[in-house]
Structures are given as structure tokens and as C-alpha cells.
Design a protein around this motif. Structure first.
Motif, PDB file in Angstrom:
ATOM      1  N   PHE A  37      24.850  -7.466 -55.632  1.00  0.00           N
ATOM      2  CA  PHE A  37      24.047  -6.423 -55.018  1.00  0.00           C
ATOM      3  C   PHE A  37      23.656  -5.430 -56.102  1.00  0.00           C
ATOM      4  CE2 PHE A  37      24.469  -6.977 -50.377  1.00  0.00           C
ATOM      5  CZ  PHE A  37      25.385  -8.016 -50.361  1.00  0.00           C
ATOM      6  N   ARG A  38      22.702  -4.565 -55.792  1.00  0.00           N
ATOM      7  CA  ARG A  38      22.335  -3.520 -56.737  1.00  0.00           C
ATOM      8  C   ARG A  38      21.980  -2.240 -55.989  1.00  0.00           C
ATOM      9  NH1 ARG A  38      16.582  -6.048 -58.976  1.00  0.00           N
ATOM     10  NH2 ARG A  38      15.355  -5.673 -57.068  1.00  0.00           N
ATOM     11  N   GLN A  39      22.127  -1.144 -56.694  1.00  0.00           N
ATOM     12  CA  GLN A  39      21.804   0.150 -56.105  1.00  0.00           C
ATOM     13  C   GLN A  39      21.150   1.037 -57.148  1.00  0.00           C
ATOM     14  OE1 GLN A  39      25.085   2.147 -54.197  1.00  0.00           O
ATOM     15  NE2 GLN A  39      23.688   3.360 -52.934  1.00  0.00           N
ATOM     16  N   ALA A  40      19.928   1.429 -56.867  1.00  0.00           N
ATOM     17  CA  ALA A  40      19.198   2.344 -57.731  1.00  0.00           C
ATOM     18  C   ALA A  40      19.433   3.771 -57.244  1.00  0.00           C
ATOM     19  CB  ALA A  40      17.716   2.013 -57.699  1.00  0.00           C
ATOM     20  N   PRO A  41      19.280   4.749 -58.119  1.00  0.00           N
ATOM     21  CA  PRO A  41      19.489   6.146 -57.717  1.00  0.00           C
ATOM     22  C   PRO A  41      18.623   6.528 -56.518  1.00  0.00           C
ATOM     23  CG  PRO A  41      19.297   5.984 -60.090  1.00  0.00           C
ATOM     24  CD  PRO A  41      18.970   4.628 -59.548  1.00  0.00           C
ATOM     25  N   GLY A  42      19.249   7.107 -55.508  1.00  0.00           N
ATOM     26  CA  GLY A  42      18.524   7.552 -54.332  1.00  0.00           C
ATOM     27  C   GLY A  42      18.170   6.457 -53.348  1.00  0.00           C
ATOM     28  N   LYS A  43      18.639   5.252 -53.617  1.00  0.00           N
ATOM     29  CA  LYS A  43      18.317   4.133 -52.721  1.00  0.00           C
ATOM     30  C   LYS A  43      19.595   3.505 -52.184  1.00  0.00           C
ATOM     31  CE  LYS A  43      13.864   2.927 -54.786  1.00  0.00           C
ATOM     32  NZ  LYS A  43      13.035   1.806 -55.321  1.00  0.00           N
ATOM     33  N   GLU A  44      19.439   2.745 -51.114  1.00  0.00           N
ATOM     34  CA  GLU A  44      20.575   2.045 -50.549  1.00  0.00           C
ATOM     35  C   GLU A  44      20.908   0.812 -51.378  1.00  0.00           C
ATOM     36  OE1 GLU A  44      20.020   3.221 -45.817  1.00  0.00           O
ATOM     37  OE2 GLU A  44      19.908   1.134 -46.476  1.00  0.00           O
ATOM     38  N   ARG A  45      22.143   0.390 -51.249  1.00  0.00           N
ATOM     39  CA  ARG A  45      22.567  -0.841 -51.907  1.00  0.00           C
ATOM     40  C   ARG A  45      21.804  -2.005 -51.295  1.00  0.00           C
ATOM     41  NH1 ARG A  45      28.852  -1.551 -53.178  1.00  0.00           N
ATOM     42  NH2 ARG A  45      28.352   0.557 -53.892  1.00  0.00           N
ATOM     43  N   GLU A  46      21.289  -2.886 -52.145  1.00  0.00           N
ATOM     44  CA  GLU A  46      20.496  -3.999 -51.640  1.00  0.00           C
ATOM     45  C   GLU A  46      21.005  -5.326 -52.181  1.00  0.00           C
ATOM     46  OE1 GLU A  46      16.396  -3.902 -52.778  1.00  0.00           O
ATOM     47  OE2 GLU A  46      16.830  -3.917 -54.930  1.00  0.00           O
ATOM     48  N   PHE A  47      20.816  -6.338 -51.373  1.00  0.00           N
ATOM     49  CA  PHE A  47      21.218  -7.688 -51.738  1.00  0.00           C
ATOM     50  C   PHE A  47      20.357  -8.212 -52.868  1.00  0.00           C
ATOM     51  CE2 PHE A  47      22.616 -11.951 -51.264  1.00  0.00           C
ATOM     52  CZ  PHE A  47      21.490 -12.769 -51.297  1.00  0.00           C
ATOM     53  N   VAL A  48      20.973  -8.947 -53.788  1.00  0.00           N
ATOM     54  CA  VAL A  48      20.255  -9.588 -54.881  1.00  0.00           C
ATOM     55  C   VAL A  48      20.368 -11.107 -54.775  1.00  0.00           C
ATOM     56  CG1 VAL A  48      20.101  -9.872 -57.382  1.00  0.00           C
ATOM     57  CG2 VAL A  48      20.617  -7.612 -56.411  1.00  0.00           C
ATOM     58  N   ALA A  49      21.588 -11.604 -54.754  1.00  0.00           N
ATOM     59  CA  ALA A  49      21.800 -13.050 -54.723  1.00  0.00           C
ATOM     60  C   ALA A  49      23.219 -13.330 -54.249  1.00  0.00           C
ATOM     61  CB  ALA A  49      21.580 -13.661 -56.108  1.00  0.00           C
ATOM     62  N   ALA A  50      23.406 -14.554 -53.732  1.00  0.00           N
ATOM     63  CA  ALA A  50      24.737 -14.975 -53.317  1.00  0.00           C
ATOM     64  C   ALA A  50      24.891 -16.455 -53.582  1.00  0.00           C
ATOM     65  CB  ALA A  50      24.965 -14.681 -51.836  1.00  0.00           C
ATOM     66  N   ILE A  51      26.132 -16.845 -53.800  1.00  0.00           N
ATOM     67  CA  ILE A  51      26.460 -18.253 -53.961  1.00  0.00           C
ATOM     68  C   ILE A  51      27.701 -18.527 -53.135  1.00  0.00           C
ATOM     69  CG2 ILE A  51      27.760 -17.840 -56.098  1.00  0.00           C
ATOM     70  CD1 ILE A  51      26.708 -20.627 -57.041  1.00  0.00           C
ATOM     71  N   THR A  52      27.621 -19.550 -52.294  1.00  0.00           N
ATOM     72  CA  THR A  52      28.754 -19.872 -51.443  1.00  0.00           C
ATOM     73  C   THR A  52      29.786 -20.695 -52.198  1.00  0.00           C
ATOM     74  OG1 THR A  52      27.910 -21.977 -50.627  1.00  0.00           O
ATOM     75  CG2 THR A  52      27.121 -19.988 -49.521  1.00  0.00           C
ATOM     76  N   TRP A  53      30.917 -20.900 -51.563  1.00  0.00           N
ATOM     77  CA  TRP A  53      31.958 -21.700 -52.211  1.00  0.00           C
ATOM     78  C   TRP A  53      31.511 -23.161 -52.317  1.00  0.00           C
ATOM     79  CZ3 TRP A  53      34.557 -25.667 -49.657  1.00  0.00           C
ATOM     80  CH2 TRP A  53      34.383 -25.718 -48.265  1.00  0.00           C
TER      81      TRP A  53
END
Length: 129
Positions: A37-53
Motif C-alpha cells: 500500500f502507499r500513502q501520500a501526504p494528505g491522502k488516504e492509504r491506497e492499495f498498490v499490489a498484492a500477491i496471494t500465497w
């Protein structure tokens, strides 16, 4: 106690590349989903990528075709290869993992921060124009 430690962030010019890594400890790594995930100043945390097991991958539309998530179970590490970076990618990047092993989930499950219980401290990515 599960611990996640990110590395690889830094300052890069627009169009450049970075490779982030997240090393997990405290439990068996290969059995759990991992997310970035990522979070820029003044913004909500947002999804970037995921990998399952099972190594299925999911990406935010904004990073699809530019970012690649992968996992190395032998090294307890999940990686995020980022190319063609632009200033909008500037943020604090976090890796995360759930506390329980999950079976198959529909894609929106992986996009939600609430699906993850353990978080790293983050690594800063700054992209200059």
C-alpha cells in the motif's frame, strides 16, 4: 510476533525505476498473502499490489503494467519492482499481511487495508519531475 521491514525506497527522477523489498519474520511466510500500500501526504492509504500465497497477483489500475509484485519464499521476502515512475507515485510505501491464512477471496478483499493486520513502518519513495 510478525514483523515486516521494508527497504529500497529513495529519490528517483520521473521515468526511473526502484525495487522495494519487504522482509517478514515471526511466522511461516509462504502460507500468507502479502500486500503493498502507499500513502501520500494528505491522502488516504491506497492499495498498490498484492500477491496471494498461491502467487495470484492483483494491481491497482494506476500501477498496472508499471509495477510487478513477486515473492521469494526462501528469503521470506516480497518485492515490488517499479518502472516508469512519475511524481504521482511519491508516497510512503508499506507492506502488509493478514493475521490468518485465507482461502480464495474475490479481488476487492485484497484492495482493502482492513484485510491486513500487520504492517511495516514504510519506505519513502520520492519521484522528482
Amino acid at each position: 510476533q510478525v514483523q515486516l521491514v521494508e527497504s529500497g525506497g529513495g529519490l528517483v527522477q520521473a521515468g526511473g525505476s526502484l525495487r522495494l523489498s519487504c522482509r517478514a519474520s515471526g511466522r511461516s511466510f509462504s502460507s500468507y498473502d502479502m500486500g503493498w500500500f502507499r500513502q501520500a501526504p494528505g491522502k488516504e492509504r491506497e492499495f498498490v499490489a498484492a500477491i496471494t500465497w498461491t502467487t495470484a497477483t492483483y494491481y491497482a489500475d494506476s500501477v498496472k503494467d508499471r509495477f510487478t509484485i513477486s515473492r521469494d519464499n526462501a528469503r521470506n521476502t516480497v518485492n515490488l519492482q517499479m518502472i516508469s515512475l512519475n511524481p504521482e507515485d511519491t508516497a510512503l510505501y508499506y507492506c502488509a499481511t493478514p493475521s490468518q491464512r485465507r482461502g480464495f477471496q474475490l479481488a476487492p478483499y485484497y484492495y482493502r487495508p482492513e484485510s491486513y493486520d500487520y504492517w511495516g513502518q514504510g519506505t519513502q519513495v520520492t519521484v522528482s519531475s
